[in-house]
Design a protein around this motif. Structure first.
Motif, PDB file in Angstrom:
ATOM      1  N   LEU A   1       5.987  -9.148 -15.125  1.00 40.20           N
ATOM      2  CA  LEU A   1       4.808  -9.582 -15.632  1.00 40.20           C
ATOM      3  C   LEU A   1       4.945  -9.669 -17.277  1.00 40.20           C
TER       4      LEU A   1
ATOM      5  N   HIS B   1       4.989  14.007  -5.245  1.00 39.94           N
ATOM      6  CA  HIS B   1       4.883  15.066  -6.474  1.00 39.94           C
ATOM      7  C   HIS B   1       6.442  15.481  -6.779  1.00 39.94           C
TER       8      HIS B   1
ATOM      9  N   LEU C   1       8.348   4.107  -7.699  1.00 31.12           N
ATOM     10  CA  LEU C   1       8.381   3.988  -9.120  1.00 31.12           C
ATOM     11  C   LEU C   1       9.101   2.734  -9.585  1.00 31.12           C
TER      12      LEU C   1
ATOM     13  N   ALA D   1       7.272  -0.384  -8.834  1.00 28.58           N
ATOM     14  CA  ALA D   1       6.132  -0.403  -9.772  1.00 28.58           C
ATOM     15  C   ALA D   1       6.562  -0.908 -11.049  1.00 28.58           C
ATOM     16  N   PHE D   2       7.678  -0.324 -11.367  1.00 26.74           N
ATOM     17  CA  PHE D   2       8.257  -0.600 -12.953  1.00 26.74           C
ATOM     18  C   PHE D   2       8.775  -2.025 -13.084  1.00 26.74           C
TER      19      PHE D   2
ATOM     20  N   ALA E   1       7.545  -4.595 -11.240  1.00 28.07           N
ATOM     21  CA  ALA E   1       6.615  -5.352 -10.986  1.00 28.07           C
ATOM     22  C   ALA E   1       5.943  -5.521 -12.303  1.00 28.07           C
ATOM     23  N   GLY E   2       5.727  -4.540 -12.999  1.00 27.19           N
ATOM     24  CA  GLY E   2       5.174  -4.597 -14.352  1.00 27.19           C
ATOM     25  C   GLY E   2       6.148  -5.334 -15.495  1.00 27.19           C
TER      26      GLY E   2
ATOM     27  N   THR F   1       0.963  -1.419  -0.025  1.00 29.18           N
ATOM     28  CA  THR F   1      -0.067  -0.036   0.029  1.00 29.18           C
ATOM     29  C   THR F   1       0.851   1.353   0.027  1.00 29.18           C
ATOM     30  N   ARG F   2       2.053   1.266   0.795  1.00 28.75           N
ATOM     31  CA  ARG F   2       2.798   2.365   1.082  1.00 28.75           C
ATOM     32  C   ARG F   2       3.366   2.589  -0.395  1.00 28.75           C
ATOM     33  N   LEU F   3       3.838   1.438  -1.234  1.00 27.33           N
ATOM     34  CA  LEU F   3       4.556   1.543  -2.483  1.00 27.33           C
ATOM     35  C   LEU F   3       3.554   2.350  -3.390  1.00 27.33           C
ATOM     36  N   ASN F   4       2.284   1.884  -3.487  1.00 20.96           N
ATOM     37  CA  ASN F   4       1.417   2.036  -4.279  1.00 20.96           C
ATOM     38  C   ASN F   4       0.999   3.671  -4.455  1.00 20.96           C
ATOM     39  N   ARG F   5       0.603   3.897  -3.052  1.00 17.32           N
ATOM     40  CA  ARG F   5       0.094   5.594  -3.025  1.00 17.32           C
ATOM     41  C   ARG F   5       1.329   6.554  -2.937  1.00 17.32           C
ATOM     42  N   PHE F   6       0.893   7.393  -3.891  1.00 15.86           N
ATOM     43  CA  PHE F   6       1.786   8.768  -4.125  1.00 15.86           C
ATOM     44  C   PHE F   6       1.024   9.860  -3.365  1.00 15.86           C
ATOM     45  N   GLY F   7       1.967  10.548  -2.214  1.00 14.51           N
ATOM     46  CA  GLY F   7       1.245  11.490  -1.411  1.00 14.51           C
ATOM     47  C   GLY F   7       1.835  12.885  -2.110  1.00 14.51           C
TER      48      GLY F   7
END
Lengths: 191, 237
Positions: A109, A73, A99, A102-103, A105-106, A63-69
């Motif tokens: 896949l 920015h 980032l 997430a990159f 992980a994608g 969750t921490r990795l997913n959410r950008f506060g």
């Protein structure tokens, strides 16, 4: 979790290099064995993360990795221009780490998908196979460069490596490198 | 756990996956453009680094043995035996003393890469077979290699074609170790796995004995463009 994933990733990268780069392929040979190791280390790459889903601490980290506060920015841009120290405060994970994860992980896949297309060539048409090896080759180059960068960042920060090994970091380090983390320290995470 | 902020991570994951899928769908179309672009860059690149990029042109070196085999020009021997009247063992010098043929054709690998206009020089298989005298029951050839692992096969009719040779020259130089020197097979009209490197033995057999990769699903009849589920342009007619 990180240790298993990184072992698999390095295995996949090293076997890929020995299969792809002529000067390594000449030294190492053993093509068929390398292919088998590469296929299996690759296909198993998502497994540690999938197993980790059952742990609350890991889900919290996801969750921490997913959410950008708001503080995330433009963080990565500032880090590139002025260095990570001058890019502003970060939580447990800075925007660059978010980032990257997430990159990767994608990318994993996509690499598994395209890898499977090439592993079982009889299941798809030639244009699909050509497309798959096209994507697999170029993305491998990008992933390789990113992983080298990832390791370079870790080499520059002994305390971060200590934290990855033991699950503990000093309060001073956390305050300096991840200033916004202490505020949401509701649960201790371990790997 | 706070759920504030935008789910950028998820978007990046999905974005990368979508880009990957698009790449698979349209990659074949991009490939040719990028290949020709890289070939142009490669011809002006003194460092040779572009050769390491995907599709950067040139040969990929494949070797199934434990290490790169080596035989000097003096140590090298080629044995021709099996169902023949006159079995023989040749040195490299003896091969070079036979009638020589030169072929300049594209090399097409079954994994997709193609190297245009590659020169191979050596002795036609048909000449070796004629010299050895194939017995009537001989139907096929089995090729063995001094890497101790690799093997290949051709039918007798295929082997007698004028574009099937035992090559000791490649691009006007001796065939290097990495490319299968000092002597390799060159089966021009077929995918390059047919062109066994480090050739050491030719045995005439009464039936086709599938080679190394053919045990792992590659086609025995490996015509370029007509086998292995591929439709590449033929390399030799």
């Amino acid at each position: 979790m990180h240790r298993t994933t990184s072992t698999l990733m390095m295995t996949a990268i090293i076997t890929a290099a020995c299969l792809y780069l002529p000067f390594l392929a000449e030294i190492v040979g053993r093509r068929r064995l390398l292919v088998i190791i590469h296929e299996w280390s690759g296909i198993l790459l998502p497994a540690p993360l999938l197993a980790g889903i059952f742990f609350r601490s890991l889900r919290a980290d996801l969750t921490r990795l997913n959410r950008f506060g708001p503080h995330d920015h433009g963080w990565a841009w500032r880090a590139v221009r002025h260095g990570t120290g001058a890019a502003g405060p970060a939580g447990k994970f800075n925007a660059g780490q978010k980032l990257f994860s997430a990159f990767i992980a994608g990318a994993v896949l996509v690499m598994v998908g395209t890898g499977l297309i090439m592993w079982f060539p009889h299941l798809s048409a030639l244009t699909v196979r050509t497309g798959a090896s096209f994507v697999h080759d170029w993305l491998a180059l990008v992933v390789g460069i990113l992983v080298i960068g990832h390791i370079r960042m870790a080499l520059k920060d002994p305390e971060a490596r200590y934290g990855m090994r033991t699950g503990r970091v000093s309060r001073a380090w956390a305050k300096r490198e991840h200033a916004l983390w202490t505020e949401d320290r509701s649960e201790n995470s371990d790997r | 756990m706070n759920k504030e902020g935008r789910p950028v991570g998820r978007r990046v994951v999905l974005g990368v996956a979508a880009l990957g899928a698009a790449g698979v769908a349209f990659g074949a179309r991009f490939q040719n453009g990028i290949d020709s672009f890289l070939a142009t860059v490669d011809s002006k690149d003194p460092t040779g680094l572009t050769g390491l990029l995907p599709g950067g042109g040139g040969f990929q070196i494949y070797n199934v043995a434990d290490s790169l085999p080596h035989k000097s020009d003096q140590d090298y021997r080629l044995t021709v035996d099996g169902l023949v009247d006159r079995p023989a063992t040749y040195t490299l010098a003896e091969l070079k003393a036979m009638p020589q043929t030169t072929l300049v054709k594209d090399v097409q690998c079954v994994t997709g890469w193609r190297v245009p206009s590659t020169q191979f020089g050596g002795v036609l298989l048909s000449h070796l077979l004629e010299t050895a005298g194939v017995k009537p029951e001989g139907k096929a050839l089995r090729f063995t290699c001094f890497d101790g692992v690799y093997s290949e096969s051709l039918t007798l009719d295929e082997a007698r074609r004028p574009d099937m040779m035992v090559a000791h020259q490649m691009n006007n130089a001796p065939v290097t170790d990495a490319h299968g020197g000092p002597v390799r097979l060159y089966a021009a009209p077929m995918y390059f796995y047919k062109s066994a490197k480090w050739l050491s033995g030719i045995t005439v057999t009464d039936r086709v004995m599938p080679g190394y990769w053919e045990h792992y699903g590659y086609d025995v009849e490996a015509w370029v463009g007509k086998s292995n589920g591929r439709n590449d342009a033929p390399t030799s007619s």
